[in-house]
Design a protein around this motif. Sequence first.
Motif, short mmCIF file in Angstrom:
data_model
loop_
_atom_site.label_atom_id
_atom_site.label_comp_id
_atom_site.label_asym_id
_atom_site.label_seq_id
_atom_site.Cartn_x
_atom_site.Cartn_y
_atom_site.Cartn_z
N LYS A 1 61.37 7.96 -9.38
CA LYS A 1 61.23 7.46 -7.99
C LYS A 1 62.41 7.35 -7.09
O LYS A 1 62.14 7.35 -5.79
N TYR A 2 63.62 6.96 -7.78
CA TYR A 2 64.79 7.16 -6.85
C TYR A 2 65.79 8.26 -6.79
O TYR A 2 66.69 8.02 -6.00
N ASN B 1 65.18 11.27 -5.28
CA ASN B 1 65.41 11.80 -4.00
C ASN B 1 66.24 10.96 -2.95
O ASN B 1 67.13 11.39 -2.15
N LEU B 2 66.11 9.49 -3.30
CA LEU B 2 66.94 8.46 -2.63
C LEU B 2 68.67 8.70 -2.84
O LEU B 2 69.50 9.10 -1.73
N HIS C 1 67.66 10.32 5.82
CA HIS C 1 66.79 9.37 6.24
C HIS C 1 66.48 8.44 5.26
O HIS C 1 66.25 8.49 3.99
N VAL C 2 66.70 7.03 5.59
CA VAL C 2 66.71 5.89 4.82
C VAL C 2 65.13 5.45 4.58
O VAL C 2 64.71 4.76 5.81
N ASN C 3 64.53 5.52 3.53
CA ASN C 3 63.33 4.62 3.30
C ASN C 3 63.74 3.52 3.15
O ASN C 3 64.25 2.91 1.74
N LYS C 4 63.56 2.18 3.91
CA LYS C 4 64.07 1.05 3.97
C LYS C 4 63.61 0.10 2.47
O LYS C 4 64.20 -0.50 1.93
N GLU C 5 62.23 0.36 2.52
CA GLU C 5 61.76 -0.27 1.37
C GLU C 5 62.05 0.25 0.12
O GLU C 5 62.49 -0.32 -0.92
N LEU C 6 62.31 1.61 -0.08
CA LEU C 6 62.52 2.27 -1.24
C LEU C 6 64.03 1.82 -1.72
O LEU C 6 64.38 1.40 -2.90
N ALA C 7 64.65 1.85 -0.63
CA ALA C 7 66.30 1.37 -0.61
C ALA C 7 66.69 0.21 -1.12
O ALA C 7 67.45 -0.29 -1.97
N TYR D 1 65.51 -0.35 -4.77
CA TYR D 1 66.41 0.40 -5.68
C TYR D 1 67.99 -0.48 -5.84
O TYR D 1 68.00 -0.66 -7.08
#
Length: 253
Positions: free
Chosen positions: A213-214, A216-217, A232-238, A241
């Motif tokens: 899940k990390y 692509n980030l 493009h930063v997915n804030k929640e995922l960042a 992470y």
Amino acid sequence: MDNIQNFFERLVRENIKILSDNLVGIYLHGSAAMGCFNPQKSDIDIITVVKDELTDDVKINFMDMVIDFNNEAPAKGLEISIVKEAVCNPFIYPTPFELHFSNMHLDWYMKNPTDYVKKMKGTDKDLAAHFKIIYHRGRTLYGKEIKDVFCDISEEYYKDSILNDIINAIEEILDNPVYIILNLCRVLAYVQEKFILSKEEGAEWGILNLPGKYRNLIRAALDEYKNNINMHVNKELALEYAKYMLSCIYKCC
């Protein structure tokens, strides 16, 4: 920069003019030493080693030269520390430095050079990580060979140095996502497997070894770092992470 080797050659000549017999060597670390330099994203990381303390007049001459080269350098500029040979081997931690410059200090120097050279002296935990990179993967631009100046940095000091660099990763990841995402990868690669990696190599390691899940980030951060493709930063995922990576890192330590 079209000709980075010419840049280094001219920088070396000016160092020799200013520091003369006091100069021990000039050493390159960071992305330019590890084969992943990107003029749009990278700074130029240099450690200059001297025998003895510098007078304030010499420091001002040196800084004026650095500013000239900084104007030619990539957007992130130069990062240079001057240290005495005596602190390199046997290694002293936190490491004393005689002078330091990076772009974040440019305004201070331009406004008050005298104040800058008097106060820009102290200790820096980051130097342990820089010395480790130099010892294992650095490049001599001038002077004594690396292993005649530096010793290998102990795991205790190197870990403390790199952990100090990530301590605020959760607070900083949304403001500086590329650096934090890639840096966390290379720190975990070290504490788990003792790999000493560049940010690019750390990302490649993370893509292979971290939960899917990390990936692509990490790929997006690597694309921006290597190819200047804005991520493009997915804030929640960042944020998730950063918490996950810190948990893994501290568990290993």
